[in-house]
Design an enzyme around this catalytic site. Structure first.
Site, PDB file in Angstrom:
ATOM      1  CB  CYS A 126     119.567  27.453  30.464  1.00 39.90           C
ATOM      2  SG  CYS A 126     118.723  28.357  31.757  1.00 39.90           S
ATOM      3  CG  HIS A 234     117.305  31.593  28.565  1.00 40.46           C
ATOM      4  ND1 HIS A 234     115.784  31.301  28.867  1.00 40.46           N
ATOM      5  CD2 HIS A 234     117.574  30.880  29.559  1.00 40.46           C
ATOM      6  CE1 HIS A 234     115.384  30.811  29.719  1.00 40.46           C
ATOM      7  NE2 HIS A 234     116.606  30.296  30.417  1.00 40.46           N
TER       8      HIS A 234
END
Ligand code: A2P
Length: 329
Positions: A126, A234
């Site tokens: 990710c 994130h």
């Protein structure tokens, strides 16, 4: 067309179902699979109820595509068995990513590497996906020499148990811990497991996967991964040293023209990417775009993306679309 989802009950699996639905995969035969403990359990997909099946039954059904989000162990065990049936596996775990025979794909960047004979395709990590989305157009234009990365990673990257830990800690309740420490009101410089060289597995993924996706093994990368009590996505501070001198206005233009990337950079009005805004979005957001005055040819970026969407489910489903449109129609 038949599509299987291995790990359909998980946190990423749930978002995979949502993204598959949104992108029109609800019209295909759907085979949801997970571990033995979930067999028979009902789950929703595209307005219908489906019963979870075993991975063995999913393999026997010989789907055209199987998307995996069940961790590395099941992926190493079952992906080759699907492949032997002719199924194209798109795997969200780290099991196959560093294998030179296996394509590691972000469709906007290197979708062209997938061949008709590829039966296992790896979905990147990710934090790597969102970062290379911002770096790709800049690397093509100026050539990246070195990256210094600091990440601020959402607990959603660790799965349901971690989200549960944060929420329970916040509510003052006891719970099973996904992390060695309290995460609420805290953070730790620790993602994945520690290796002998002092780096964590999450940090090493940023090194190896960036090189593989950008097709340049000379890019120097050093990273520190931190886990923060955040759920929306994130965030990454990326210091980029180029080989060639850049023009800041041109950098903005290159980033604005990158499909799937949104420039969110208006500091005078407090506009910069944040997990709160990136949550549930397919796009990756970049801001705080500025020259690093401490060193020539160097740029600072702040990159935010929903790690469950573009960082996992959306990218996997985009790969499925690519495979379907190129090889299965
Ligand atoms: P299950 O719900 O049956 O345990 P998360 O990342 O949120 O923890 O989710 C992990 C996903 O991977 C779940 O769907 C889980 O299924 C699935 N899974 C875990 N181990 C296996 C296994 N050995 N075989 C198939 N699926 C597995």
């Amino acid at each position: 067309m038949k599509i299987a989802l291995v790990g359909a009950t998980g946190l990423v699996g749930g978002v995979m179902r949502k993204v598959l639905e949104e992108r029109g995969f609800g019209q295909y035969d759907f085979i949801p699979a997970a571990s033995a403990r979930s067999i028979g359990r009902e789950i929703d997909f595209a307005g219908r109820k489906y019963k979870m099946v075993s991975v063995e039954d999913a393999i026997a059904a010989a789907p055209d595509i199987a998307i995996f989000s069940a961790g590395s162990g099941p992926s190493l065990q079952y992906a080759p068995q699907f492949a032997a049936k002719g199924t194209v596996v798109i795997d969200n775990s780290s099991a196959w990513r560093s294998n030179p025979e296996i394509p590691l794909v972000v469709p906007e960047i290197n979708g062209d590497v997938i061949k008709s004979t590829d039966k296992i395709i790896a979905n990147p990590n990710c934090s790597t996906i969102q970062m290379v989305m911002a770096l790709c157009p800049l690397h093509k234009r100026y050539g990246i020499k070195r990256l210094v990365i600091s990440t601020y990673q959402s607990v959603t990257g660790t799965g349901m148990k971690a989200v549960n830990q944060l929420m329970k800690e916040r509510a003052g309740e006891s719970c099973e811990k996904a992390y060695p420490y309290q995460i609420d009101m805290n953070l730790f410089p620790h993602g994945g497991t520690f290796e002998d060289n002092g780096y964590t597995t999450e940090e090493i993924k940023l090194v190896n996967e960036t090189r593989k996706i950008l097709r340049d093994n000379d890019i120097q990368v050093t990273a520190t991964v931190a886990r923060v009590p955040v759920t929306g996505g994130h965030s990454e501070a990326v210091n980029v040293e180029f080989k060639e001198e850049f023009d800041l206005q041109e950098v903005f233009e290159l980033l604005r023209n990158m499909p799937g990337l949104v420039v969110q950079d208006d500091p005078a009005n407090n506009i910069y990417p944040m997990p709160m805004w990136a949550k549930d979005k397919d796009e990756v957001f970049v801001g705080r775009i500025r020259r690093d005055f401490s060193q020539p040819k160097t740029l600072n970026l702040w990159v935010v993306g929903d790690n469950l969407r573009k960082g996992a489910a959306t990218n996997a489903v985009q790969i499925a679309e690519l495979v379907r449109d190129k090889f299965l129609k």
